[in-house]
Design a protein around this motif. Structure first.
Motif, PDB file in Angstrom:
ATOM      1  N   LEU A   1       0.842  -1.199   0.000  1.00 13.29           N
ATOM      2  CA  LEU A   1       0.000   0.000   0.000  1.00 13.29           C
ATOM      3  C   LEU A   1       0.875   1.247   0.000  1.00 13.29           C
ATOM      4  N   ASP A   2       1.954   1.203   0.779  1.00 12.42           N
ATOM      5  CA  ASP A   2       2.862   2.348   0.812  1.00 12.42           C
ATOM      6  C   ASP A   2       3.472   2.600  -0.562  1.00 12.42           C
ATOM      7  N   ARG A   3       3.776   1.506  -1.284  1.00 15.49           N
ATOM      8  CA  ARG A   3       4.339   1.708  -2.620  1.00 15.49           C
ATOM      9  C   ARG A   3       3.299   2.247  -3.581  1.00 15.49           C
ATOM     10  N   ILE A   4       2.051   1.821  -3.411  1.00 16.35           N
ATOM     11  CA  ILE A   4       0.980   2.406  -4.233  1.00 16.35           C
ATOM     12  C   ILE A   4       0.905   3.906  -3.970  1.00 16.35           C
ATOM     13  N   LEU A   5       0.986   4.280  -2.694  1.00 14.95           N
ATOM     14  CA  LEU A   5       0.897   5.699  -2.358  1.00 14.95           C
ATOM     15  C   LEU A   5       2.114   6.465  -2.848  1.00 14.95           C
ATOM     16  N   GLU A   6       3.271   5.800  -2.866  1.00 15.00           N
ATOM     17  CA  GLU A   6       4.461   6.435  -3.435  1.00 15.00           C
ATOM     18  C   GLU A   6       4.249   6.676  -4.926  1.00 15.00           C
ATOM     19  N   LEU A   7       3.691   5.662  -5.584  1.00 16.16           N
ATOM     20  CA  LEU A   7       3.396   5.798  -7.017  1.00 16.16           C
ATOM     21  C   LEU A   7       2.444   6.969  -7.256  1.00 16.16           C
ATOM     22  N   VAL A   8       1.428   7.054  -6.417  1.00 18.34           N
ATOM     23  CA  VAL A   8       0.473   8.160  -6.519  1.00 18.34           C
ATOM     24  C   VAL A   8       1.182   9.498  -6.407  1.00 18.34           C
ATOM     25  N   ALA A   9       2.048   9.621  -5.409  1.00 18.08           N
ATOM     26  CA  ALA A   9       2.756  10.886  -5.183  1.00 18.08           C
ATOM     27  C   ALA A   9       3.659  11.225  -6.359  1.00 18.08           C
TER      28      ALA A   9
END
Lengths: 152, 152
Positions: B9-17
């Motif tokens: 999930l953190d990597r998804i959010l990194e991707l989002v950012a």
DNA sequence: TATTGTTATACTCTATAACTATA
DNA sequence: TATAGTTATAGAGTATAACAATA
């Protein structure tokens, strides 16, 4: 084939939009905005910080931090304390309410991750995480990453 | 295990950012913002529209559309034309510059998708797209989706 | 002289409410 | 009476520049 890639990118962007709207609404119920929650998140992981450090962590201007902290002080999540050794600086610290909220947000973050991947078999989860890494690598190769952004 | 999910999930959010910052910068070079580019995108796919239709498509207030169109008119991407049958309404249409820019953005969108998944073997790409679908399904089950958001 | 944070100013995105012109 | 769009007003996030207090 090439169209499958575009479709996948579109689904990534749909995911982005959905997560953004949902988290915004969820935070609003706590009286928070994404920017203010981000600040609480940094405080949660790094402890009380002077505003200057917050500006670097959030990668926004010092002026912006003044505004975000103003809002969080008004809504009772943080306080400004004198810095013990540098009288120019102020330390931003949690109130009890702020600490409790930040801790709960962190718990909910983990729960959300579990819901997101519920019922996804381990091998399929691995494959997905792999693809995610691949995409982030590709972006880094093209100079697109949080680190690359930080250098500017 | 549960921690792997949080990391993903953190990597998804990194991707989002990363995607957010990168697209913001890229659009800025064209004199656009995400909200204005979104409006151009809708125009590109649906043709000239009255502002009311744009408000529904972008899911923002009519007032907001007035502001976005003001900005796009000032910067030369669109024009306001009289509606042929309803004198209350105005049709928002591309200028030549606006049409050329929107077409280029769409081309670049496809190119970006190709870069993103370059060198990812077909089976691993499939697995990733699968995981993406799974995550979006899980969100829909929990009432989190663009459609669910639209109903409110 | 350099750093920390604030005041001053400005722009964008967003919203609701009141109002005008038209349907 | 209902709809399309604007004006009025407001809040949040963002920025730069000038400035005060302190290092």
């Amino acid at each position: 084939m090439a169209d499958d890639r575009t479709a996948a990118l579109d689904r990534i962007l749909e995911l982005v939009a959905v997560l953004d709207t949902d988290s915004r609404e969820s935070l609003a119920r706590d009286g928070l905005t994404p920017a203010r929650a981000h600040l609480l998140w940094v405080l949660q992981h790094q402890g009380p910080l002077p505003q200057r450090a917050l500006a670097e962590a959030l990668r926004v201007s010092a002026r912006n931090i003044t505004g975000l902290v103003d809002g969080l002080v008004d809504s009772g999540f943080v306080t400004r304390e004198p810095h013990p050794t540098d009288r120019r600086a102020t330390l931003v610290s949690f109130t009890e309410h702020g600490a409790a909220t930040a801790a709960r947000l962190e718990r909910e973050h983990g729960e959300f991750a579990r819901v997101l991947f519920a019922d996804l078999p381990e091998d399929r989860f691995r494959a997905f995480a792999d693809g995610l890494d691949h995409v982030l690598d590709r972006l880094r190769e093209h100079g697109v990453s949080l680190d690359a952004q930080a250098e500017r």
